[in-house]
Design an enzyme around this catalytic site. Structure first.
Site, mmCIF file in Angstrom:
data_model
loop_
_atom_site.group_PDB
_atom_site.id
_atom_site.type_symbol
_atom_site.label_atom_id
_atom_site.label_comp_id
_atom_site.label_asym_id
_atom_site.label_seq_id
_atom_site.Cartn_x
_atom_site.Cartn_y
_atom_site.Cartn_z
ATOM 1 N N GLU A 214 4.896 -21.818 -16.545
ATOM 2 C CA GLU A 214 3.542 -22.360 -16.684
ATOM 3 C C GLU A 214 2.859 -21.858 -17.965
ATOM 4 O OE1 GLU A 214 1.668 -22.731 -12.437
ATOM 5 O OE2 GLU A 214 3.188 -21.183 -12.408
ATOM 6 N N ARG B 248 -7.960 -19.805 -5.414
ATOM 7 C CA ARG B 248 -8.101 -21.192 -4.941
ATOM 8 C C ARG B 248 -7.018 -21.488 -3.921
ATOM 9 N NH1 ARG B 248 -5.887 -24.849 -8.600
ATOM 10 N NH2 ARG B 248 -4.809 -25.534 -6.749
ATOM 11 N N SER C 76 2.809 -25.114 -9.648
ATOM 12 C CA SER C 76 2.763 -26.403 -10.346
ATOM 13 C C SER C 76 3.750 -27.421 -9.758
ATOM 14 C CB SER C 76 3.048 -26.232 -11.844
ATOM 15 O OG SER C 76 2.012 -25.491 -12.435
ATOM 16 N N ASN D 11 -3.768 -19.568 -4.769
ATOM 17 C CA ASN D 11 -3.454 -19.296 -6.174
ATOM 18 C C ASN D 11 -4.393 -18.208 -6.659
ATOM 19 O OD1 ASN D 11 -1.577 -21.685 -6.652
ATOM 20 N ND2 ASN D 11 -3.404 -22.665 -5.815
ATOM 21 N N TYR E 136 -1.022 -32.568 -14.278
ATOM 22 C CA TYR E 136 -1.357 -32.292 -15.676
ATOM 23 C C TYR E 136 -1.433 -33.514 -16.586
ATOM 24 C CZ TYR E 136 -0.547 -27.651 -13.882
ATOM 25 O OH TYR E 136 -0.616 -26.522 -13.122
ATOM 26 N N GLY F 154 -6.035 -22.594 -12.584
ATOM 27 C CA GLY F 154 -6.295 -23.165 -13.912
ATOM 28 C C GLY F 154 -7.740 -22.948 -14.332
ATOM 29 N N ASP G 72 -5.038 -24.115 -1.286
ATOM 30 C CA ASP G 72 -4.702 -25.531 -1.121
ATOM 31 C C ASP G 72 -4.496 -25.867 0.360
ATOM 32 O OD1 ASP G 72 -4.666 -25.745 -3.882
ATOM 33 O OD2 ASP G 72 -2.495 -25.519 -4.057
ATOM 34 N N GLU H 164 -1.236 -22.681 0.499
ATOM 35 C CA GLU H 164 -1.005 -21.503 -0.360
ATOM 36 C C GLU H 164 -2.323 -21.103 -1.004
ATOM 37 O OE1 GLU H 164 0.612 -21.915 -4.182
ATOM 38 O OE2 GLU H 164 -0.435 -23.777 -4.573
HETATM 39 N N1 LIG Z 1 3.563 -29.154 4.208
HETATM 40 C C1 LIG Z 1 3.224 -30.100 3.313
HETATM 41 N N2 LIG Z 1 2.966 -31.377 3.709
HETATM 42 C C2 LIG Z 1 2.666 -32.333 2.804
HETATM 43 N N3 LIG Z 1 2.589 -32.142 1.467
HETATM 44 C C3 LIG Z 1 2.829 -30.892 1.004
HETATM 45 C C4 LIG Z 1 3.145 -29.810 1.888
HETATM 46 N N4 LIG Z 1 3.345 -28.712 1.152
HETATM 47 C C5 LIG Z 1 3.151 -29.067 -0.135
HETATM 48 N N5 LIG Z 1 2.840 -30.378 -0.236
HETATM 49 C C6 LIG Z 1 2.566 -31.102 -1.502
HETATM 50 O O1 LIG Z 1 3.177 -30.392 -2.585
HETATM 51 C C7 LIG Z 1 2.171 -29.876 -3.499
HETATM 52 C C8 LIG Z 1 2.535 -28.483 -3.981
HETATM 53 O O2 LIG Z 1 2.651 -27.601 -2.892
HETATM 54 P P1 LIG Z 1 2.010 -26.145 -2.896
HETATM 55 O O3 LIG Z 1 2.464 -25.473 -1.636
HETATM 56 O O4 LIG Z 1 0.549 -26.200 -3.110
HETATM 57 O O5 LIG Z 1 2.780 -25.427 -4.130
HETATM 58 P P2 LIG Z 1 2.434 -25.219 -5.698
HETATM 59 O O6 LIG Z 1 1.094 -25.824 -5.970
HETATM 60 O O7 LIG Z 1 2.465 -23.733 -5.863
HETATM 61 O O8 LIG Z 1 3.549 -25.850 -6.443
HETATM 62 C C9 LIG Z 1 0.883 -29.906 -2.694
HETATM 63 O O9 LIG Z 1 -0.220 -29.965 -3.584
HETATM 64 C C10 LIG Z 1 1.082 -31.134 -1.818
HETATM 65 O O10 LIG Z 1 0.843 -32.321 -2.564
HETATM 66 MG MG LIG Z 2 -0.623 -25.733 -4.851
#
Ligand SMILES: Nc1ncnc2c1ncn2[C@@H]1O[C@H](COP(=O)(O)OP(=O)(O)O)[C@@H](O)[C@H]1O
Ligand SMILES: [Mg+2]
Length: 305
Positions: A18, A246, A141, A264, A207, A268, A248, A262
């Site tokens: 990143e 932040r 990301s 962060n 992005y 950003g 999610d 998760e």
């Molecule tokens: N259990 C889930 N069900 C549906 N979509 C998911 C799930 N986990 C992740 N996602 C999708 O994948 C994206 C990235 O996952 P995330 O766990 O936030 O990891 P990172 O942002 O660190 O790559 C999320 O923003 C969402 O769009």
């Molecule tokens: Mg995320």
């Protein structure tokens, strides 16, 4: 405490995947601090970081790094050893938050936080359930993350994730709307709703300008927004976070409570990033936000003389 006469370093770039995003965050942070009258040095982070910290004579640093080495406690550990106050989370919170499996285990005892069913996988095998989201434990990301709907997709997804990490989180796919909640010094900011035009919030959607719509405050049920805000604060506190973080979530289409994905610890930080957008909705401008985070820079008191 950092006072305004002190020279401040902004750490940017770094050694992770990143890196480019961090350069953008770092430049924006540096510009904001300069506009507020701070004596700022931009520090591009490489393996020579310790020498640069000594040579520049910085008295505090604003950590604008994302991903491995910068967001996972490594740089924070170096700054602790050197006794230089830094922004954001300490070593432990950074390390736990960087690992999605460790994060879920750390927040699981807190009833405010609802988690998707999951399984930790270390080798290629049968899918524990489908559809599933397959993620390397450490990452960001959306790099290395896939949605698997069939056994064949699951196998490919697992190979992709296992190439990046020895531990893979296989999570139940949650159908719904995506939101994110920034937490500033323990208080939740308004919910941001994320609407990726492709349906999946992957690297490109995150992005590329125009590929995703953002709404703040997000147009979701007030009960869901409040529940996500409570869960974000609970996760922040469970990990012992500091500064701006932040979390999610997915708000399930069936009307049930938001599912935490998760947190962060160095989100950003360009003027148009999600957390500054959320802060802006409460009247906190970008420069003010950046300065406020700096004023909370800290490191542990030395235990040995
Ligand atoms: N259990 C889930 N069900 C549906 N979509 C998911 C799930 N986990 C992740 N996602 C999708 O994948 C994206 C990235 O996952 P995330 O766990 O936030 O990891 P990172 O942002 O660190 O790559 C999320 O923003 C969402 O769009
Ligand atoms: Mg995320």
């Amino acid at each position: 405490m950092v006072d305004k006469g002190s020279r401040v370093g902004v750490l940017m770039g770094g050694l992770s995947t990143e890196r480019d995003i961090s350069m953008k965050s770092g430049k924006a942070v540096s510009k904001a601090l300069k506009a507020r009258g701070w004596d700022v040095v931009d520090i591009e982070v490489g393996r020579d970081l310790p020498a640069k910290l000594v040579d520049t004579g910085v008295k505090a640093v604003w950590v604008a790094l994302h991903g491995r080495f910068g967001e996972d406690g490594c740089v924070q550990g170096l700054l602790e050893v050197m006794g230089i106050p830094y922004t954001g989370c300490g070593v432990r919170a950074s390390a736990v938050a960087m690992d999605k499996i460790a994060t879920k285990r750390a927040v699981a005892p807190f009833s405010e936080v609802r988690l998707a069913r999951d399984s930790v996988v270390t080798a290629v095998g049968e899918a524990p359930f489908l559809p599933a989201v397959v993620k390397p434990a450490v990452g960001g990301s959306t790099i290395g993350i896939s949605i698997a709907r069939t056994a064949a997709e699951y196998r490919t997804a697992l190979e992709t994730a296992l190439a990046l990490d020895a531990y893979v989180l296989v999570e139940e796919y949650v159908q719904g709307e995506e939101i994110t909640v920034a937490v500033l010094e323990g208080e939740a900011l308004p919910v941001v709703r994320i609407v990726p035009k492709s349906g999946f919030f992957d690297f490109e959607a995150k992005y590329t300008q125009g590929m995703t719509d953002y709404e703040v405050p997000g147009n979701i049920a007030p009960a869901a927004a409040e529940s996500a805000q409570r869960a974000a604060v609970a996760a922040y506190k469970a990990l012992g976070c500091g500064g701006l973080c932040r979390a999610d979530f997915i708000v399930p289409s069936d009307g049930s409570a938001p599912v935490f994905l998760e947190i962060n610890t160095i989100p950003g930080m360009t003027a148009t990033s999600l957390s500054p957008m959320a802060a802006g909705a409460t009247g906190i401008g970008f420069e003010e936000l950046v300065e406020r985070i700096l004023l909370h820079a800290h490191c542990m008191s030395p235990e040995v003389g």
